[in-house]
Enzyme design. Structure first.
Site, PDB file in Angstrom:
ATOM      1  N   ASP A  63      -5.576  -7.862   8.412  1.00  0.00           N
ATOM      2  CA  ASP A  63      -4.260  -7.266   8.138  1.00  0.00           C
ATOM      3  C   ASP A  63      -4.133  -5.989   8.985  1.00  0.00           C
ATOM      4  OD1 ASP A  63      -5.766  -5.450   6.605  1.00  0.00           O
ATOM      5  OD2 ASP A  63      -4.211  -5.267   5.091  1.00  0.00           O
ATOM      6  N   SER A  89      -0.263  -1.010   4.906  1.00  0.00           N
ATOM      7  CA  SER A  89      -1.165  -2.147   4.733  1.00  0.00           C
ATOM      8  C   SER A  89      -0.567  -3.434   5.302  1.00  0.00           C
ATOM      9  CB  SER A  89      -1.525  -2.295   3.260  1.00  0.00           C
ATOM     10  OG  SER A  89      -2.647  -3.124   3.136  1.00  0.00           O
ATOM     11  N   ASP A 132      -4.181  -2.766   8.621  1.00  0.00           N
ATOM     12  CA  ASP A 132      -5.087  -1.625   8.493  1.00  0.00           C
ATOM     13  C   ASP A 132      -6.536  -2.089   8.273  1.00  0.00           C
ATOM     14  OD1 ASP A 132      -4.485  -2.398   5.843  1.00  0.00           O
ATOM     15  OD2 ASP A 132      -4.976  -0.411   5.077  1.00  0.00           O
ATOM     16  N   ASP A 152      -8.426  -3.789   6.217  1.00  0.00           N
ATOM     17  CA  ASP A 152      -9.289  -3.797   5.034  1.00  0.00           C
ATOM     18  C   ASP A 152      -9.390  -5.200   4.434  1.00  0.00           C
ATOM     19  OD1 ASP A 152      -6.714  -3.782   4.044  1.00  0.00           O
ATOM     20  OD2 ASP A 152      -6.967  -2.003   2.788  1.00  0.00           O
TER      21      ASP A 152
HETATM   22 MG    MG Z   1      -4.583  -3.521   4.054  1.00  0.00          MG
END
Ligand code: MG
Length: 450
Positions: free
Chosen positions: A242, A98, A244, A246
């Site tokens: 960010d 993440s 990834d 999300d």
């Molecule tokens: Mg993330």
């Protein structure tokens, strides 16, 4: 447990070469594949340099227990979740850490419905792993690998099909957008979305190389380059993702970060007038969402911090929208997970409807200020006892004890929670002025230290 490796019911996260090695993820993948009974598993990853190495180990582990591995390549976490649902898989794994810095990576585990594993499910995987009870197959029972290259397009199609997204209206607005993808997985999807919406755009750090040009968490202090670029290009909006993809943070046309709390607030302000229903957020999310919901005759329900808690409660109460204050918008129409692309589409629609600059749209919403503080616990003090003491001291006030202790006051609150990873208590306060939020942090820090 060393800081370099954190194992939990939602997966594993660690520093490459220190705690996180191919052996660690191989054992996880074998246990997870056994939990999935050798079924189909979707495998996605963010763009980290260590991604391909871990991908090989994870693939080997899954094949060894008979799973069919569907490789979707570099993809945002929400894209992988949607693919699990769409491909009727038994589960999915995302290789990502993440928002953690470049030396980290990890594994997030998904259930067959494309949600993160909950505590019960995660425990089952850990039990198999700890017992060394993976169902290792013989040569004629091994799994196979296939590739699926439409996951990004499936994800975008779900967003374009939303009834409250008027693509023509957004195209007519001809937005100028500057984004920062930190060379993460967002680079493979955001460009397509902005092209589709007819935006004129510049994407900084758009190559998914995993070499983050700065700390990749989309907090204001990490977004200086983006803020400058928004001003330089006279853009209407700045977008920060960010690694990834999300989480989404927004920058106004003046080059000022709105703060991640306002991403979900703006999404709710778009949706609730069109579709009334419940809103679900975690206990640390800004109360700006309560004001927006109240304005439209809707109610807000709060859960413990952690996406899975929010997602499951959204499903439980059939909420229309939810998410987390850290820039995580969850729109159940698309999927029950935080999704930066959903956030971008909703913001563009909101801005097209509003017709003025983002700074004015932001100013039209209720304004709150948050402050955070950490307090170290002296010599082995039990955080639970400290929290009990706080609960007793403030028993006459309105309290919420679902996640630490949250004291609810007029148009303000202060929350104290124990950290899961360090011997500290985290204090968080929100009020209509910075002075009051500071004062609350001060007050609770003094109580904890006493
Ligand atoms: Mg993330």
């Amino acid at each position: 447990m060393p800081q370099q490796l954190m194992i939990s019911v939602s997966g594993v996260r660690g520093v490459i070469g220190e705690g996180l090695t191919p052996e660690v993820v191989l054992a996880f993948a074998q246990a997870y594949g056994t939990y999935c009974q050798g079924g189909r598993v979707v495998l996605g990853r963010d763009s980290r340099v260590s991604g391909p190495m871990l991908q090989h180990a994870v693939t080997a582990g899954l094949m060894a227990v008979g799973c069919e591995v569907v490789d979707i390549g570099i993809a945002p976490t929400p894209t992988t979740k949607i693919a699990v649902e769409k491909l009727h898989a038994a589960g999915g794994l995302v290789i990502t850490a993440s928002h953690n810095p470049v030396m980290w990576n990890g594994l997030k585990m998904l259930a067959g419905d494309g949600l993160f594993l909950d505590e019960e499910q995660g425990k089952q995987v850990l039990t198999i792993r700890d017992a060394g009870a993976a169902n290792i197959r013989n040569w004629d029972g091994l799994g196979k690998t296939t590739a699926y290259d439409k996951a990004i397009d499936d994800h975008l199609a779900a967003i374009y099909a939303l009834p409250f997204i008027d693509i023509e209206k957004i195209r007519q607005a001809r937005f100028r957008v500057v984004a920062d993808c930190v060379n993460g997985a967002g680079g493979v999807i955001l460009k397509k979305l902005l092209e589709h919406f007819g935006c004129d755009f510049v994407i900084l750090n758009n190559a998914p190389t995993g070499r983050f040009p700065h700390n990749p968490e989309p907090l204001p202090e990490n977004l200086a380059e983006l803020c400058e670029a928004v001003k330089k290009h006279r853009a209407h909006i700045g977008l920060a993702l960010d690694p990834d993809a999300d989480r989404l943070a927004l920058i106004s046309e003046k080059g000022v970060p709105l703060g991640e709390e306002y991403t979900l607030a703006l999404a709710a302000a778009l949706l609730l007038p069109k579709r009334k229903g419940k809103v679900v957020v975690n206990l640390s999310t800004s109360m700006v969402i309560d004001d927006i919901a109240a304005k439209h005759g809707c109610t807000v329900e709060r859960t413990k911090v952690g996406e899975i808690h929010v997602a499951k409660h959204i499903r439980h109460v059939a909420a229309v929208i939810g998410g987390e204050g850290n820039g995580g918008v969850i729109l159940p129409d698309v999927h029950l997970g935080r999704d930066a692309m959903v956030g971008v589409a909703m913001l563009l629609q909101q801005l097209a409807d509003f017709g003025g600059p983002l700074s004015e749209l932001h100013a039209s919403l209720p304004q709150y200020v948050m402050r955070r503080r950490k307090v170290e616990l002296a010599g082995g003090l039990d955080p639970k006892q400290v929290l009990q003491k706080i609960a007793r001291k403030y028993q006459r006030e309105k309290l919420d004890a679902n996640d630490g202790i949250k004291i609810l006051r007029d148009k303000s609150w202060v929350q104290v929670r124990a950290s899961n990873t360090e011997p500290i208590l985290r204090i968080m306060a929100e009020a209509q002025s910075a002075a009051v939020a500071e004062k609350y942090c001060e007050e609770l820090a003094a109580v904890v230290e006493a």
